[in-house]
Design a protein around this motif. Structure first.
Motif, PDB file in Angstrom:
ATOM      1  N   ASN A  65      -9.975 -61.092  -9.380  1.00  0.00           N
ATOM      2  CA  ASN A  65     -11.235 -60.585  -9.600  1.00  0.00           C
ATOM      3  C   ASN A  65     -11.235 -59.774 -10.844  1.00  0.00           C
ATOM      4  N   LEU A  66     -12.080 -59.717 -11.676  1.00  0.00           N
ATOM      5  CA  LEU A  66     -12.298 -58.930 -12.809  1.00  0.00           C
ATOM      6  C   LEU A  66     -13.024 -57.393 -12.477  1.00  0.00           C
ATOM      7  N   ILE A  67     -12.333 -56.467 -12.396  1.00  0.00           N
ATOM      8  CA  ILE A  67     -12.768 -55.324 -12.164  1.00  0.00           C
ATOM      9  C   ILE A  67     -12.544 -54.110 -13.103  1.00  0.00           C
ATOM     10  N   SER A  68     -13.449 -53.077 -13.009  1.00  0.00           N
ATOM     11  CA  SER A  68     -13.268 -51.882 -14.040  1.00  0.00           C
ATOM     12  C   SER A  68     -12.196 -51.017 -13.532  1.00  0.00           C
ATOM     13  N   VAL A  69     -11.401 -50.351 -14.300  1.00  0.00           N
ATOM     14  CA  VAL A  69     -10.306 -49.503 -14.099  1.00  0.00           C
ATOM     15  C   VAL A  69     -10.070 -48.408 -15.111  1.00  0.00           C
ATOM     16  N   TYR A  70      -9.734 -47.214 -14.619  1.00  0.00           N
ATOM     17  CA  TYR A  70      -9.657 -46.175 -15.461  1.00  0.00           C
ATOM     18  C   TYR A  70      -8.377 -46.112 -16.282  1.00  0.00           C
ATOM     19  N   PHE A  71      -8.289 -45.941 -17.417  1.00  0.00           N
ATOM     20  CA  PHE A  71      -6.986 -45.855 -18.130  1.00  0.00           C
ATOM     21  C   PHE A  71      -6.795 -45.014 -19.428  1.00  0.00           C
ATOM     22  N   ASN A  72      -5.702 -44.808 -19.856  1.00  0.00           N
ATOM     23  CA  ASN A  72      -5.552 -43.881 -21.195  1.00  0.00           C
ATOM     24  C   ASN A  72      -6.192 -44.637 -22.454  1.00  0.00           C
ATOM     25  N   GLY A  73      -7.284 -44.496 -22.871  1.00  0.00           N
ATOM     26  CA  GLY A  73      -7.624 -45.136 -24.270  1.00  0.00           C
ATOM     27  C   GLY A  73      -8.458 -44.576 -25.156  1.00  0.00           C
ATOM     28  N   ASP A  74      -9.264 -43.677 -24.745  1.00  0.00           N
ATOM     29  CA  ASP A  74      -9.913 -42.877 -25.817  1.00  0.00           C
ATOM     30  C   ASP A  74      -9.216 -41.920 -26.596  1.00  0.00           C
ATOM     31  N   TYR A  75      -9.771 -41.459 -27.746  1.00  0.00           N
ATOM     32  CA  TYR A  75      -9.057 -40.466 -28.550  1.00  0.00           C
ATOM     33  C   TYR A  75     -10.201 -39.475 -29.189  1.00  0.00           C
ATOM     34  N   ALA A  76      -9.851 -38.477 -29.765  1.00  0.00           N
ATOM     35  CA  ALA A  76     -10.892 -37.536 -30.386  1.00  0.00           C
ATOM     36  C   ALA A  76     -10.328 -36.744 -31.126  1.00  0.00           C
ATOM     37  N   SER A  77     -10.831 -35.850 -32.229  1.00  0.00           N
ATOM     38  CA  SER A  77     -10.157 -34.940 -32.977  1.00  0.00           C
ATOM     39  C   SER A  77     -11.208 -33.882 -33.095  1.00  0.00           C
ATOM     40  N   ALA A  78     -10.900 -32.676 -33.540  1.00  0.00           N
ATOM     41  CA  ALA A  78     -11.706 -31.414 -33.801  1.00  0.00           C
ATOM     42  C   ALA A  78     -10.992 -30.650 -34.837  1.00  0.00           C
ATOM     43  N   ARG A  79     -12.024 -30.452 -35.646  1.00  0.00           N
ATOM     44  CA  ARG A  79     -11.526 -29.328 -36.794  1.00  0.00           C
ATOM     45  C   ARG A  79     -12.563 -28.270 -37.136  1.00  0.00           C
ATOM     46  N   GLY A  80     -12.043 -27.248 -37.773  1.00  0.00           N
ATOM     47  CA  GLY A  80     -13.104 -26.189 -38.120  1.00  0.00           C
ATOM     48  C   GLY A  80     -12.682 -24.874 -38.506  1.00  0.00           C
ATOM     49  N   PHE A  81     -13.308 -23.906 -38.726  1.00  0.00           N
ATOM     50  CA  PHE A  81     -12.998 -22.540 -38.821  1.00  0.00           C
ATOM     51  C   PHE A  81     -13.834 -21.582 -37.987  1.00  0.00           C
ATOM     52  N   GLU A  82     -13.186 -20.499 -37.550  1.00  0.00           N
ATOM     53  CA  GLU A  82     -14.059 -19.433 -36.886  1.00  0.00           C
ATOM     54  C   GLU A  82     -13.621 -18.014 -37.379  1.00  0.00           C
ATOM     55  N   THR A  83     -14.522 -17.143 -37.372  1.00  0.00           N
ATOM     56  CA  THR A  83     -14.514 -15.762 -38.064  1.00  0.00           C
ATOM     57  C   THR A  83     -15.279 -14.860 -37.158  1.00  0.00           C
ATOM     58  N   SER A  84     -14.790 -13.615 -36.842  1.00  0.00           N
ATOM     59  CA  SER A  84     -15.252 -12.637 -36.005  1.00  0.00           C
ATOM     60  C   SER A  84     -15.250 -11.437 -36.565  1.00  0.00           C
ATOM     61  N   ILE A  85     -16.114 -10.409 -36.333  1.00  0.00           N
ATOM     62  CA  ILE A  85     -16.008  -8.994 -36.879  1.00  0.00           C
ATOM     63  C   ILE A  85     -16.399  -8.333 -35.567  1.00  0.00           C
ATOM     64  N   SER A  86     -15.361  -7.164 -35.375  1.00  0.00           N
ATOM     65  CA  SER A  86     -15.769  -6.327 -33.975  1.00  0.00           C
ATOM     66  C   SER A  86     -15.498  -4.833 -34.821  1.00  0.00           C
ATOM     67  N   LYS A  87     -16.418  -4.198 -34.050  1.00  0.00           N
ATOM     68  CA  LYS A  87     -16.681  -2.642 -34.252  1.00  0.00           C
ATOM     69  C   LYS A  87     -16.670  -2.165 -32.830  1.00  0.00           C
ATOM     70  N   SER A  88     -15.483  -1.320 -32.672  1.00  0.00           N
ATOM     71  CA  SER A  88     -15.520  -0.579 -31.513  1.00  0.00           C
ATOM     72  C   SER A  88     -16.514   0.587 -31.333  1.00  0.00           C
ATOM     73  N   PHE A  89     -16.739   0.971 -30.127  1.00  0.00           N
ATOM     74  CA  PHE A  89     -17.819   2.101 -29.963  1.00  0.00           C
ATOM     75  C   PHE A  89     -17.434   3.334 -30.895  1.00  0.00           C
ATOM     76  N   SER A  90     -18.264   4.016 -31.625  1.00  0.00           N
ATOM     77  CA  SER A  90     -18.098   5.099 -32.422  1.00  0.00           C
ATOM     78  C   SER A  90     -19.462   5.357 -33.072  1.00  0.00           C
ATOM     79  N   HIS A  91     -19.765   6.682 -33.174  1.00  0.00           N
ATOM     80  CA  HIS A  91     -21.023   6.993 -33.781  1.00  0.00           C
ATOM     81  C   HIS A  91     -22.097   6.485 -33.140  1.00  0.00           C
ATOM     82  N   LYS A  92     -22.008   6.248 -31.817  1.00  0.00           N
ATOM     83  CA  LYS A  92     -23.137   5.635 -31.104  1.00  0.00           C
ATOM     84  C   LYS A  92     -23.308   4.214 -31.029  1.00  0.00           C
TER      85      LYS A  92
END
Length: 947
Positions: A721-748
């Protein structure tokens, strides 16, 4: 604890005295340019002496003692308390010189290199008066100087000083790691740890899931004190009480080899331990303002965390309780008991109830061995909102009757008719549809024992033994499957009259047809060893073994039957499987360059219950090696460049492996025990910069290539019988950049600002997406990468605090995200072209949260009153455009009506198609489904006490 305190204060005292005496000599010396600074360390029973200055030329004579006398001698002895017991970890110094040391555990000490002549020797120990003795030191001889201190101790009250050290930039790591301290978690106006993690760079939150750098939601693993707290069967992670968190590391890239089975990210949580001083916090949050109608979500949260010493020496405890009760912004008419205390404190369960507890014991057997035992117990009882099951009113009810053999009238099956908000006649019976929605009872329990053995000053061995249990029951009112009311799909019987109250969208009676009971147990043994025994190398290695038990019972239409058992569609299985891992990581520091190299080995098998014939590859044991290579290069004391390349693997959720393999299963997709681990190959480069002592910033670029993702295909089963089965077939990609600035607590003031630009593409966002093609719902399978559901290109988070410590504070959290993609959908498009998948964009979203607090000192305790306003601008952010129509057979006949409605009109909120005026043309009937949108403005207030 007394011994630990002695060692700490003694080490600080010796280091301070040595530094003060050595500074003049160091100021006259110029170290070689290639010399690397060495950290000072004080070890018991080893004298601390300042080395003589190196001569400028090899022939120069060594420097003589400052006294001018020729030769040196030794001073040795033993320090004891009255009664003969040794006084360990006390400071012994020679006044007027650079010589000094610390007594060992038995009180013995030796001080070499003491100038000859008359010297004064001073003993200092915690809780005792200092003792000074005058002795004569002879050249080349050992002078014995014993000390005996009295039993009476001195207690001196000193002002408490809190010292905090915060690492601005990491000069040795090539990983992308963002930290959330316990103090910061208190400051951020969020409800739980996951929401705090979502404010970090590179992370997108959608539909209750976290996506790290474009990865799928189930690719993030949470660890509590080094133990993975994620259900291996379904991928959901456990919660933890906020007051139990001591610190959190959010790792989104550049994993060292110790981290495995996580394709996108790791959230490593360290929990709090008690100290030798009793203290804690108590807090109450509410959005109720007296009158029952003056509330947003009927929200109450009560938290307390206390810790301190126990009667047993060196044993401390920390206990946390966090209870949250609310009806959520998706409030329904669900029936639940209402009890009040003092006319304003409401007791009893509501629509969503969550309790998280944590209890931790820590015992330091000696300065080098420590044991901890921790238990985490969480429970959530929640009844979700479903718009089709949301009405409260009356439904016409009649019964077919039949006279039996003795002439009595017997009732047969009930017949339901039209719906009305009012009781029109005696045939109308009260019906509250939210009471017929399944309630989810979700429980989590974890036991963890940790032994930390500091083998030497350079080597540490840690062993963890843990047990995790996940237990979830989804049922209507605790009913068994065969007790459900009304069979699917007869929930709309008699409700087909066109009109305001009678329509084909809202159900009139019956229990929502789902039932689920799943249980997972995980037994884990993990051991790690780290050392710096080799010059310039820090080596860490470890092994881990797990044993899983997975049980699942999932029924659709539970009061129907399949193969003589409850459930029209039935998934049922019980499976056991072991898995293991080992890793080796080396950090090599050479002339300012830091090389982080490691390799990890992972092993998985589906267990002996799976027959060999079901493993078509013939590889019962899935093995993979994942290399990790990172470089960190400190350009200066303010700048660090880094690069990382690594492979990570993740074993598929066990539901994809074991699904539909039970003897009575009848679900549509069969699990595949021959699945391979999903694979991620990631590259990243970054720079850290210290602008000033308070301001630091990071910038990183990344690329990820992900393949072997789970999808569905069709194949022939053992019967052809023809049935649906899980298998390893999908693929994807991700790219980009990220930046952050942090100031610790001082001068209130303190602030954290992050911006991320990322592109997340792939052939499918969901493993089951390919099933639409096999069921005739797609023109063809996708053949190229397209935007994934969580592809949010631009995200900004700004978190700022203005505070006058001990008086008042103001905080702001602003989040912005560009629009998520969606698939335009059209009427009667039975086989849509996959090129349209996620080809359009929703509106952008933003959230502004403001809160403030005021401190008071009441009866010697710190009391804080606060107000917390969420989504201050009342932004109408879209949560999910499309909502499922199961089990309604009368809507979505032309496709997904919600998406078609939005595509045609640009209006969100949901609608269905119906000919309401008899002109044979379908018209839109809006249903105003609140699930489509996120929560609007919400204002809470509360009080907290710290002691």
């Amino acid at each position: 604890m007394r011994m630990i305190a002695r060692r700490f204060i003694a080490a600080v005292t010796v280091a301070g005295i040595s530094l003060a005496l050595a500074l003049p000599a160091l100021a006259q010396q110029k170290p070689p340019a290639s010399a690397a600074p060495r950290p000072a360390a004080a070890a018991p029973a080893k004298p601390t002496t300042a080395a003589p200055a190196k001569p400028a030329a090899p022939a120069a004579a060594p420097a003589k003692p400052a006294t001018g006398a020729a030769g040196v001698g030794k001073i040795a002895g033993r320090a004891v308390e009255k009664g003969g017991s040794g006084l360990g970890f006390a400071n012994v110094i020679v006044l007027g010189t650079k010589q000094g040391t610390m007594t060992d555990e038995n009180g013995n000490y030796v001080i070499p290199g003491v100038p000859v002549g008359t010297q004064q020797v001073k003993l200092m120990a915690i809780g005792f008066e200092p003792v000074i003795k005058t002795v004569q030191v002879n050249a080349g001889q050992t002078t014995m100087v014993p000390f005996e201190v009295g039993a009476s101790r001195t207690v001196t009250t000193v002002q408490e000083v809190e010292v905090r050290a915060e690492k601005k930039i990491d000069t040795k790591s090539s990983a992308t790691k963002q930290t959330i301290t316990a103090e910061k978690l208190k400051e951020i106006p969020v409800d739980n740890l996951s929401q705090a993690v979502a404010t970090k760079a590179g992370i997108v939150a959608q539909g209750g899931q976290l996506h790290f750098r474009g990865g799928r939601g189930g690719e993030v693993k949470f660890q509590f004190d080094g133990v993975e707290a994620t259900d291996p069967a379904f991928g959901n992670s456990a919660n933890i009480a906020g007051l139990a968190v001591a610190g959190t590391d959010v790792i989104s890239g550049g994993f060292d080899a110790e981290y495995g089975n996580a394709l996108s990210g790791v959230v490593a949580v360290t929990t709090k331990e008690g100290t030798d001083r009793f203290g804690g916090d108590v807090r109450w949050d509410t959005d109720r303002y007296g009158d029952p109608t003056k509330t947003f979500d009927n929200y109450d949260r009560f938290q307390f965390g206390v810790g301190g010493p126990t009667p047993i020496k060196n044993l401390t405890y920390f206990l946390t309780y966090e209870g949250t009760w609310q009806d959520t912004y998706l409030r329904s008419s669900l029936t639940h008991p209402r009890r009040t205390l003092l006319d304003f404190i409401q007791l009893g369960n509501r629509q969503n109830n969550q309790i998280n507890t944590n209890f931790k014991l820590a015992y330091r057997m000696n300065p080098r061995n420590k044991f901890t035992f921790e238990t985490i117990n969480n429970r959530t009882v929640a009844t979700p909102y479903n718009h089709m099951w949301s009405r409260k009113g009356y439904v016409a009810l009649t019964y077919d009757t039949l006279r039996n053999s003795v002439g009595q009238v017997e009732r047969l099956s009930p017949r339901y008719g039209s719906w009305s908000p009012l009781k029109l006649d005696s045939t109308y019976q009260a019906m509250n549809m939210p009471d017929h929605m399944p309630t989810t009872d979700d429980r989590y329990q974890q036991f963890t024992t940790v032994w930390t053995n500091q083998i030497s000053d350079k080597s540490v061995w840690t062993t963890r033994l843990s047990s995790l249990n996940f237990n979830t029951l989804v049922s209507v009112g605790g009913k068994e499957p065969w007790e459900y009311d009304t069979q699917n799909p007869f929930y709309w019987t008699g409700n087909t009259v066109v009109g305001t109250e009678n329509n084909i969208y809202f159900a009139t009676h019956g229990d929502f047809p789902t039932f689920q009971h799943r249980r997972t147990s995980v037994y884990n043994l993990k051991s790690d060893f780290s050392t710096r025994r080799w010059k310039q190398h820090t080596v860490k290695t470890g092994i881990e073994g797990k044993y899983n038990r997975v049980e699942n019972l999932n029924l659709t239409s539970p009061n129907a039957e399949s193969n003589g058992l409850p459930g029209a569609q039935r998934s049922e299985y019980v499976n056991y499987n072991p898995e293991g891992a080992a890793y080796l990581q080396d950090r090599w520091e050479f002339e300012g360059l830091v090389l982080n190299a490691g390799i990890r080995f992972d092993l998985f098998t589906p267990g002996d219950q799976i027959a060999s014939v079901d493993i078509r590859s013939g590889e019962r044991y899935k093995k993979q090696f994942s290399p990790r290579l990172g470089i960190a290069y400190p350009v200066s004391d303010r700048d660090v460049l880094s690069f990382h390349y690594g492979w990570t693997f993740q074993t598929p959720a066990r539901s994809f492996i074991f699904e539909n393999r039970g003897i009575s299963s009848t679900v549509g997709i069969r699990g595949n025990p021959d699945l391979e681990p999903e694979t991620n190959i990631a590259y990243q480069a970054g720079v850290q910069h210290l602008f000033s002592k308070d301001i630091s910033g990071t910038f990183s670029v990344f690329f990820k290539d992900i393949y072997g993702l789970i999808t569905v295909r069709q194949e022939r089963d053992e019967n052809g019988n023809l049935i649906s089965v899980y298998f390893n077939g999908d693929y994807a990609s991700a790219r980009g950049f990220e930046t952050s600035i942090s100031k610790s607590f001082s001068h209130k003031f303190s602030a954290d600002i992050s911006y991320t630009y990322s592109i997340a593409t792939g052939v499918a966002s969901d493993p089951n997406q390919a099933l639409q093609f096999f069921n005739g719902g797609r023109l063809y399978l996708p053949i190229s990468e397209q935007a994934l559901d969580w592809d949010q290109r631009n995200t900004v988070n700004i978190n700022a605090t203005v505070r006058d410590p001990g008086k008042w504070g103001l905080r702001m959290l602003w989040s912005y995200g560009s629009g998520f993609p969606f698939t335009p959908t059209f009427r009667n498009d039975r086989r849509p072209d996959p090129v349209l998948n996620n080809s359009r964009r929703q509106p952008s979203e933003s959230r502004l949260t403001l809160d403030g607090d005021k401190f008071y000192r009441i009866w010697g305790q710190n009391v804080m009153l606060f107000v917390d306003a969420r989504n201050v601008l009342d932004s109408k952010n879209i949560s999910s455009l499309g909502q499922g129509s199961f089990p309604n057979p009368y809507v979505n006949a032309a496709g997904n009506d919600y998406l078609i409605y939005y595509t045609e009109t640009g209006r969100a909120g949901g609608a269905y198609l119906q000919d309401i005026n008899g002109d044979n043309v379908l018209d839109w009937v809006p249903v105003h489904d609140p699930r489509v949108f996120e929560e609007g403005r919400n204002v809470r207030m509360g009080i907290s006490l710290s002691f």
